[in-house]
Design a protein around this motif. Structure first.
Motif, mmCIF file in Angstrom:
data_model
loop_
_atom_site.group_PDB
_atom_site.id
_atom_site.type_symbol
_atom_site.label_atom_id
_atom_site.label_comp_id
_atom_site.label_asym_id
_atom_site.label_seq_id
_atom_site.Cartn_x
_atom_site.Cartn_y
_atom_site.Cartn_z
ATOM 1 N N GLN A 184 29.209 35.538 34.016
ATOM 2 C CA GLN A 184 29.225 36.384 35.214
ATOM 3 C C GLN A 184 30.517 36.181 35.986
ATOM 4 N N GLN A 185 30.902 34.911 36.087
ATOM 5 C CA GLN A 185 32.104 34.581 36.851
ATOM 6 C C GLN A 185 33.334 35.235 36.206
ATOM 7 N N ARG A 186 33.388 35.168 34.887
ATOM 8 C CA ARG A 186 34.534 35.755 34.181
ATOM 9 C C ARG A 186 34.595 37.256 34.426
ATOM 10 N N SER A 188 33.637 38.873 36.909
ATOM 11 C CA SER A 188 33.977 39.250 38.284
ATOM 12 C C SER A 188 35.463 39.040 38.609
ATOM 13 N N LEU A 189 36.219 38.471 37.683
ATOM 14 C CA LEU A 189 37.643 38.230 37.979
ATOM 15 C C LEU A 189 38.420 39.547 37.964
ATOM 16 N N PRO A 190 39.387 39.696 38.860
ATOM 17 C CA PRO A 190 40.143 40.955 38.912
ATOM 18 C C PRO A 190 40.731 41.367 37.560
ATOM 19 N N GLY A 212 50.199 38.601 39.014
ATOM 20 C CA GLY A 212 48.843 38.790 39.530
ATOM 21 C C GLY A 212 48.549 37.663 40.479
ATOM 22 N N GLU A 213 47.757 37.950 41.486
ATOM 23 C CA GLU A 213 47.579 36.940 42.529
ATOM 24 C C GLU A 213 46.914 35.668 42.013
ATOM 25 N N THR A 214 47.085 34.609 42.781
ATOM 26 C CA THR A 214 46.492 33.331 42.376
ATOM 27 C C THR A 214 44.974 33.506 42.251
ATOM 28 N N GLY A 215 44.444 33.005 41.186
ATOM 29 C CA GLY A 215 42.993 33.079 40.989
ATOM 30 C C GLY A 215 42.520 34.393 40.389
ATOM 31 N N SER A 216 43.448 35.284 40.029
ATOM 32 C CA SER A 216 42.999 36.576 39.485
ATOM 33 C C SER A 216 42.543 36.445 38.029
ATOM 34 N N GLY A 217 42.869 35.334 37.390
ATOM 35 C CA GLY A 217 42.357 35.105 36.035
ATOM 36 C C GLY A 217 43.411 35.158 34.942
ATOM 37 N N LYS A 218 44.671 35.101 35.307
ATOM 38 C CA LYS A 218 45.742 35.228 34.297
ATOM 39 C C LYS A 218 45.671 34.097 33.266
ATOM 40 N N THR A 219 45.696 32.865 33.769
ATOM 41 C CA THR A 219 45.840 31.713 32.869
ATOM 42 C C THR A 219 44.643 31.527 31.950
ATOM 43 N N THR A 220 43.447 31.699 32.504
ATOM 44 C CA THR A 220 42.265 31.422 31.687
ATOM 45 C C THR A 220 41.852 32.632 30.846
ATOM 46 N N GLN A 221 42.075 33.850 31.340
ATOM 47 C CA GLN A 221 41.501 35.023 30.658
ATOM 48 C C GLN A 221 42.438 35.697 29.658
ATOM 49 N N LEU A 222 43.709 35.852 30.048
ATOM 50 C CA LEU A 222 44.609 36.627 29.173
ATOM 51 C C LEU A 222 44.647 36.083 27.735
ATOM 52 N N THR A 500 50.219 24.556 41.163
ATOM 53 C CA THR A 500 50.079 25.793 40.394
ATOM 54 C C THR A 500 49.018 25.638 39.308
ATOM 55 N N SER A 501 48.466 26.750 38.933
ATOM 56 C CA SER A 501 47.552 26.857 37.779
ATOM 57 C C SER A 501 46.199 26.183 37.903
ATOM 58 N N VAL A 502 46.142 24.997 38.517
ATOM 59 C CA VAL A 502 44.888 24.266 38.444
ATOM 60 C C VAL A 502 43.822 24.834 39.386
ATOM 61 N N LEU A 541 52.752 29.874 48.888
ATOM 62 C CA LEU A 541 51.751 30.826 48.396
ATOM 63 C C LEU A 541 50.893 30.207 47.289
ATOM 64 N N GLN A 542 51.536 29.472 46.395
ATOM 65 C CA GLN A 542 50.793 28.813 45.329
ATOM 66 C C GLN A 542 49.827 27.782 45.910
ATOM 67 N N ARG A 543 50.310 27.031 46.914
ATOM 68 C CA ARG A 543 49.455 25.997 47.503
ATOM 69 C C ARG A 543 48.216 26.623 48.129
ATOM 70 N N GLY A 545 46.872 29.234 47.311
ATOM 71 C CA GLY A 545 46.070 29.785 46.216
ATOM 72 C C GLY A 545 45.163 28.768 45.553
ATOM 73 N N ARG A 546 45.287 27.494 45.901
ATOM 74 C CA ARG A 546 44.355 26.501 45.333
ATOM 75 C C ARG A 546 43.013 26.567 46.050
ATOM 76 N N ALA A 547 42.992 27.236 47.236
ATOM 77 C CA ALA A 547 41.696 27.492 47.885
ATOM 78 C C ALA A 547 41.270 28.894 47.443
HETATM 79 N N1 ATP Z 1 38.092 24.355 35.921
HETATM 80 C C1 ATP Z 1 37.530 25.384 36.567
HETATM 81 N N2 ATP Z 1 36.360 25.235 37.205
HETATM 82 C C2 ATP Z 1 35.771 26.252 37.869
HETATM 83 N N3 ATP Z 1 36.292 27.475 37.951
HETATM 84 C C3 ATP Z 1 37.445 27.688 37.333
HETATM 85 C C4 ATP Z 1 38.133 26.665 36.605
HETATM 86 N N4 ATP Z 1 39.269 27.181 36.119
HETATM 87 C C5 ATP Z 1 39.281 28.471 36.508
HETATM 88 N N5 ATP Z 1 38.190 28.779 37.226
HETATM 89 C C6 ATP Z 1 37.856 30.083 37.832
HETATM 90 O O1 ATP Z 1 38.636 31.088 37.213
HETATM 91 C C7 ATP Z 1 39.448 31.723 38.190
HETATM 92 C C8 ATP Z 1 40.728 32.187 37.538
HETATM 93 O O2 ATP Z 1 41.520 31.069 37.224
HETATM 94 P P1 ATP Z 1 42.941 31.247 36.537
HETATM 95 O O3 ATP Z 1 43.549 29.907 36.473
HETATM 96 O O4 ATP Z 1 42.792 32.001 35.280
HETATM 97 O O5 ATP Z 1 43.679 32.174 37.602
HETATM 98 P P2 ATP Z 1 45.234 32.522 37.700
HETATM 99 O O6 ATP Z 1 45.343 33.965 37.988
HETATM 100 O O7 ATP Z 1 45.960 32.017 36.498
HETATM 101 O O8 ATP Z 1 45.630 31.693 38.980
HETATM 102 P P3 ATP Z 1 47.027 30.926 39.310
HETATM 103 O O9 ATP Z 1 48.073 31.966 39.475
HETATM 104 O O10 ATP Z 1 46.698 30.219 40.560
HETATM 105 O O11 ATP Z 1 47.299 30.002 38.164
HETATM 106 C C9 ATP Z 1 39.579 30.729 39.322
HETATM 107 O O12 ATP Z 1 39.862 31.321 40.546
HETATM 108 C C10 ATP Z 1 38.210 30.089 39.318
HETATM 109 O O13 ATP Z 1 37.296 30.917 39.986
#
Ligand code: ATP
Length: 856
Positions: A184-186, A188-190, A212-222, A500-502, A541-543, A545-547
């Protein structure tokens, strides 16, 4: 007799907006409600409109100018503070908050306000009734079931969490629920709503820039989208580079979990000294430095179908070199592969001969390259990659409120401390992430928090601090990702490695004092130093974005909004402010001979390149005609160390004191081994005396290491278990005022480098107590860093003729040797040299005749 050294020897508009702003498809910037967009545009998380985004950023020249105008050195800090003091704080619209000083005045919190007492009561009731962890309750969010996201994240840090065949029914149920939540969480990501269009863009373009903005899902989804779209057919791998190790590890863990697979199978990571991949790995997270090393063995990076360079805005020296290399690899792969994807048998291009020969017969396709960040200057990257297409993914998952201070804050450490308690006492549930500049600041703030926390009324929830900085051993870094114990608020004290990223589970509040420790380099003198400077807008901006990653968040900037506007847009690329010897050595090892002609995204100065070439010749890594020497240069390039340290190991093997040099290099690779708490300075000094060598700091470090090893041996001989041995070592460190974390890290580095030198066939033997031999070896290795005492008692660095002082932390501070070699030059109020060993000046001409000659 005297001695002398021989002669010759533009960011996008949205960067200016708070991170919760959106850019609409007409390029308009939208901010939160109090700042309406003039054109009346509105933001959505929805439709994705890929469009080339080419606003006109400030020219590089302008940006450099701005940076220069801010000055250099530690004075930045004073200057920034001074300018904050002097600046107008009658604000423009925007959230502001007051750093409440009452916390400092009050010595205890015996009478919390009635509403705080009520809150505490309510929390106790809630915990008692439901058994819920204090910090795990989340504000309701848009995603159904998101309230439990914290719990899932918590489990994520205790990976792996997928069911084993023997898992209990409850565990299986828990895992099934967790998987559903993640799905579900995935969704809902932009980025989720634009998957297809994004993949189309990747297919159409060999190079794509994704903002794409911080938290939009680039790193984990693409990477997962690419995998699903078939980019791993024929066993190919998708490689994603990160500037930092901690990001590569934690993101890989998360993605493995999202794929419901064990880490190291389909998804893995590879960082220096730690590889968690297998033949089955198809999505591989790694540091950019590691991919560069891989290129030494596989010059066409032939196993990769796509390489994603994430967080490219950081512009670390490795990112910049990697970008140049990837451009070259992309070119080679597109022109030298025949129709069947095999390297052409007839290699005409002599400059590519060895590279291509190594890959002949390998199946090779054009390389797809994706450059990604939330805050990069898309035009600059696009220009570099021949007008590559840039796309912007709109929207962020949760808003982050940005708060600025009403008043300028002259002491950011103190302001951070106060803000932590202010949040703890006045805000709702959620963990805190505070950014500091280094280990020392983190440790001293940690101590202050512990002191203050003891004064909290017993009914308040507790505070659990956990540090994270680069020289902290990785298992300890991972503590920051664990959930806080029940009834406790987690406070993560981080350097910019968590910038960044985490995603740190639980973080709702970010505190940003606006300062960072950065490298600086003077190519004329060859002097490299670390300085504390204000962050760039991109970093701020990155900082923030950790919230806002698991729910709405808040970012407290410990400066005024007017100060934010004065920050430079982006950080000056590291390649322009560091010693390039390592880069040059790597490029040479990659077969790139023409360093000055290399296609850097931003060219380092000619002087800096020439200086490093000269240094590498003097170290014997290059021949006089600038070719990589064999075996010394090749061996040095293989070691993952600064060239001077690599050379020291090679020389030590010849001097038969490699055991001691391994200790020195490891101990110098970590942050301060000694610690001296302010309240116990005398005791710390006395403890240190027992390790001190009158010959200098290097032998002192060897003594510490040997004593620590003896302590471990003792408990080993008493058949103690590993845990007990560690406890004994920890106690020994406390008694001797040694920093346990740094020592542990040094031990890790030691065993890793030892592995490397053994593989290289170097002779690891000890000189025992023959410290004259060892000092001669140090002279032969670090001859470029020698300093001579002057008649007025000051010192002169022989290579640069600069006036320097011995740092008060050195055992030679009072001893004033005639001549010494040193390892570090620090610029504070004056130039200090650190980590010294006394040497006989005659040794310089004897052991480094290529650089020193005796004066008649
Ligand atoms: N270890 C984790 N635990 C819980 N949720 C996570 C975790 N990693 C990612 N997420 C969720 O997935 C979302 C997308 O993360 P992702 O790192 O893909 O974003 P991003 O666009 O690459 O952000 P950034 O530019 O800050 O690196 C996060 O906002 C969070 O809701």
């Amino acid at each position: 007799m005297g001695f002398k050294a021989r002669e010759g020897g533009g960011l996008l508009d949205f960067l200016h907006a708070p991170p919760s702003a959106h850019i609409t498809s007409d390029g308009c910037v939208l901010r939160p409600s109090h700042r309406r967009c003039p054109s009346g545009g509105h933001s959505t998380n929805g439709p994705y409109s890929p469009f080339p985004i080419f606003p006109s950023p400030p020219s590089l020249h302008e940006r450099d100018g701005k940076t220069a105008a801010r000055g250099g050195g530690e004075t930045h800090r004073a200057r920034a503070a001074a300018s904050r003091r002097g600046s107008d704080h009658h604000g423009r619209a925007g959230a502001r908050y007051e750093v409440k000083r009452w916390l400092r005045r009050s010595s205890s919190y015996s009478s919390p306000s009635p509403d705080l007492q009520a809150e505490a009561k309510a929390l106790r009731r809630k915990e008692g009734a439901s058994g819920l962890r204090l910090a795990s309750d989340r504000p309701a969010a848009t995603v159904a079931g998101f309230r439990r996201a914290r719990d899932s994240a918590a489990a994520a840090s205790d990976m792996p969490s997928f069911p084993s065949s023997g898992a209990s029914p409850q565990k299986q149920q828990h895992n099934a629920r967790r998987r559903q939540l993640i799905r579900q969480q995935r969704k809902s990501l932009p980025i989720a709503s634009v998957e297809k269009r994004l993949i189309e863009e990747v297919r159409k373009n060999d190079t794509l820039i994704v903002v794409g903005e911080t938290g939009s899902g680039k790193t984990t989804q693409l990477p997962q989208f690419l995998y699903d779209a078939g980019f791993c057919q024929d066993g190919k791998v998708i490689g994603i580079t990160q500037p930092r190790r901690v990001a590569a590890v934690t993101v890989a863990k998360r993605v493995a979990e999202e794929c419901n697979d064990q880490l190291g199978k389909k998804v893995g990571y590879s960082i220096r000294f730690d590889d968690s991949t297998s033949n089955a790995t198809r999505i591989k997270y790694m540091t950019d430095g590691l991919l560069l090393r891989e290129a030494l063995l596989d010059p066409l990076l032939s196993k990769y179908s796509v390489i994603v360079v994430d967080e490219a805005h950081e512009r670390t020296v490795h990112t910049d070199v990697l970008l140049g290399l990837l451009k070259k690899v992309q070119h080679s792969r597109s022109i030298y592969a025949n129709k069947n994807g095999k390297i052409l048998p007839d290699i005409q291009d002599q400059s590519q001969y060895f590279t291509l020969k190594a890959c002949q017969g390998t199946k090779i396709d054009p390389l797809k390259l994706i450059i990604m960040s939330a805050s990069l200057d898309a035009k600059c990257f696009s220009d570099y990659f021949g007008s590559a297409k840039a796309v912007h993914i709109q929207g962020r998952q949760y808003p982050v409120d940005i708060l600025y201070t009403y008043q300028p804050e002259s002491d950011y450490l103190d302001a951070t401390l106060v803000t932590i308690f202010q949040i703890h006492l006045e805000e709702g549930l959620g963990d805190i992430l505070a950014f500091l500049t280094g280990q020392e600041e983190i440790e001293s703030l940690d101590r202050l928090i512990q002191e203050r926390a003891r004064q909290l009324p017993p009914q308040r929830s507790k505070i659990w601090t956990t540090p994270i900085y680069s020289s902290l051993p990785s298992e300890q870094q991972m503590n920051a990702f664990k959930p806080a114990p029940a009834g406790t608020r987690k406070v993560v004290l981080a350097t910019n490695i968590a910038e960044t990223s985490v995603t740190i589970p639980g973080i709702k509040y970010v505190i940003d004092p606006g300062m960072v420790k950065a490298r600086a380099y003077n190519p004329v003198t060859g002097m490299e130093s670390l300085i504390i400077i204000p962050v760039s807008k991109a970093q701020a901006l990155q900082r923030s974005g950790r919230a806002g990653r698991e729910g709405p968040g808040k970012c407290y900037r410990l400066f005024q909004e007017s100060e934010f506007d004065k920050l430079v847009d982006s950080t000056v690329p590291e390649i322009k402010r560091c010693n390039l010897a390592n880069v040059v050595l790597q490029l040479k090892a990659l077969g790139i001979d023409d360093i000055i002609g290399f296609d850097f995204m931003e060219k380092p100065s000619r002087t800096a390149i020439l200086k490093s070439l000269e240094q590498l010749i003097l170290l014997g890594a290059l021949t006089d005609d600038y070719k990589l020497s064999d075996p010394v240069g090749r061996q040095m390039a293989r070691l993952p160390l600064d060239p001077m340290y690599s050379k020291a190991l090679i020389v030590a093997s010849e001097f038969k004191c490699l055991e001691e040099m391994l200790i020195v290099v490891s101990m110098l690779s970590v942050e301060s081994i000694f610690f001296s708490p302010r309240e116990k300075l005398e005791e710390a000094r006395a403890a240190r005396k027992s390790f001190e060598s009158s010959e200098g700091d290097h032998i002192t470090l060897v003594n510490v290491y040997r004593a620590a090893k003896e302590c471990l041996e003792k408990s080993k001989n008493a058949n103690a278990k590993e845990k007990t041995m560690e406890k004994a070592l920890n106690r020994w460190c406390r008694e001797n005022f040694i920093n346990y974390r740094s020592l542990r890290h040094a031990c890790d580095v030691h065993s890793q480098i030892q592995g490397h030198v053994q593989q290289m066939g170097l002779n690891v033997s000890s000189c025992g107590d023959d410290m004259v031999l060892f000092r001669r070896c140090l002279t032969a290795a670090f001859f470029l860093n020698a300093a001579m005492r002057q008649p007025d008692g000051s010192y002169r660095a022989l290579a640069t003729s600069q006036s320097v002082q011995i740092h008060p932390s050195s055992v030679l501070f009072q001893k004033k040797p005639d001549c010494a070699i040193f390892n570090e030059l620090v610029r504070t109020s004056q130039n200090y040299v650190k980590d010294l060993t006394r040497i006989d000046p005659v040794w310089l001409a004897e052991l480094a005749p290529q650089y020193y000659a005796t004066e008649d």
